[in-house]
Design a protein around this motif. Structure first.
Motif, mmCIF file in Angstrom:
data_model
loop_
_atom_site.group_PDB
_atom_site.id
_atom_site.type_symbol
_atom_site.label_atom_id
_atom_site.label_comp_id
_atom_site.label_asym_id
_atom_site.label_seq_id
_atom_site.Cartn_x
_atom_site.Cartn_y
_atom_site.Cartn_z
ATOM 1 N N TYR A 64 0.826 -1.208 0.000
ATOM 2 C CA TYR A 64 0.000 0.000 0.000
ATOM 3 C C TYR A 64 0.856 1.252 0.000
ATOM 4 O O TYR A 64 2.087 1.186 0.104
ATOM 5 C CB TYR A 64 -0.922 -0.001 1.221
ATOM 6 N N CYS A 71 -6.214 2.748 -0.236
ATOM 7 C CA CYS A 71 -5.393 2.004 0.731
ATOM 8 C C CYS A 71 -5.818 2.330 2.156
ATOM 9 O O CYS A 71 -5.966 1.444 3.004
ATOM 10 C CB CYS A 71 -3.917 2.350 0.563
ATOM 11 N N VAL A 236 -2.713 -0.253 -6.024
ATOM 12 C CA VAL A 236 -2.742 -0.465 -4.585
ATOM 13 C C VAL A 236 -4.109 0.011 -4.074
ATOM 14 O O VAL A 236 -4.710 0.906 -4.671
ATOM 15 C CB VAL A 236 -1.591 0.287 -3.873
ATOM 16 N N PRO A 237 -4.623 -0.581 -2.996
ATOM 17 C CA PRO A 237 -4.028 -1.665 -2.201
ATOM 18 C C PRO A 237 -3.952 -2.970 -2.983
ATOM 19 O O PRO A 237 -4.862 -3.298 -3.740
ATOM 20 C CB PRO A 237 -5.001 -1.795 -1.022
#
Length: 266
Positions: A64, A71, A236-237
């Protein structure tokens, strides 16, 4: 006549009782002493308190960025909540704050796209790591403040060692209005998140890590862990469970992580 003591009574009855159960060569008072004996003596239903081997914990790694909105949402609403609700020994968590950062020099910055922070590729980005003049230089997707946030959380984990100590602090950082202002590594004033969740930790040691070579080395390690992902991360996450990442696992984790972990834990 006085009643016989229970151990003596069991010893007298054992030959007859054991003979009634084929394959059971143990007296009744030993039937619940192990799972194997309970099975041999067909006594599983009587051994309700017989301990069973615990299942292996589910291993979850979260890759992350400290300022990526998606995130922060996943860490605060799904991961931390699931960790609080599950008994110890069911879920092991590894946090890798690096995400879409790049290493090198130059005016590079890619923008996150909702609902995830995607990794964009262009001629302006350096895909491989580079060490300039003996020091690692990082460019982060959401600017220098995110690089600082990643470094603070990495140094916090390094100094605290114990997950139970540092995860609540990271939750505090990520759930606040500003990650870095909640734990400003260069600020001499009291550190709110440390004061509340981990007063035993030394903020000056975390600051020294952030400002020194240790923090850069730790971020370099996070870069290596991120670049080694298979398949390579695209956003991300990025959630890896028991060493695997699939679109299905990612979707299930973001929809209901608690339900996913409960299904996987056997």
């Amino acid at each position: 006549a006085a009643p016989l003591p229970l151990p003596l009574l069991l010893a007298l009855l054992a030959p007859a009782l054991a003979g009634a159960v084929p394959g059971c060569d143990y007296p009744p008072h030993l039937w619940c002493s192990s799972p194997e004996i309970a099975v041999a003596c067909q006594a599983e239903s009587r051994c309700a308190n017989l301990s069973r081997p615990a299942a292996a914990p589910v291993e979850l790694s979260l890759f992350y960025e400290s300022l990526c909105p998606a995130c922060r949402s996943f860490l605060v609403q799904e991961l931390f909540t699931t960790w609080l609700l599950l008994p110890p020994g069911i879920l092991n968590i590894t946090l890798v704050p690096y995400g879409n950062a790049q290493v090198g020099a130059g005016p590079r910055r890619c923008r996150g796209r909702s609902p995830r922070c995607h990794r964009l590729h262009s001629a302006l980005m350096v895909p491989q790591e580079r060490n300039d003049s003996g020091k690692w230089q990082f460019e982060c997707q959401h600017g220098p403040e995110e690089c600082l946030g990643n470094m603070i959380e990495t140094c916090l984990m390094h100094e605290a060692k114990d997950f139970n100590s540092y995860f609540p602090v990271i939750f505090c950082l990520e759930s606040g209005s500003s990650v870095t202002k909640n734990l400003e590594a260069v600020c001499p004033l009291p550190i709110p998140c440390l004061q509340v969740y981990a007063p035993q930790l030394d903020g000056s040691r975390i600051a020294a890590c952030v400002q020194g070579d240790t923090g850069a080395a730790l971020m370099h390690r996070n870069a290596q862990l991120t670049e080694a992902l298979d398949p390579p991360h695209q956003y991300v996450p990025w959630v890896v469970i028991d060493g695997k990442h699939t679109d299905e696992l990612q979707a299930q984790a973001q929809a209901s992580l608690l339900g996913l972990i409960c299904r996987l834990y056997q």
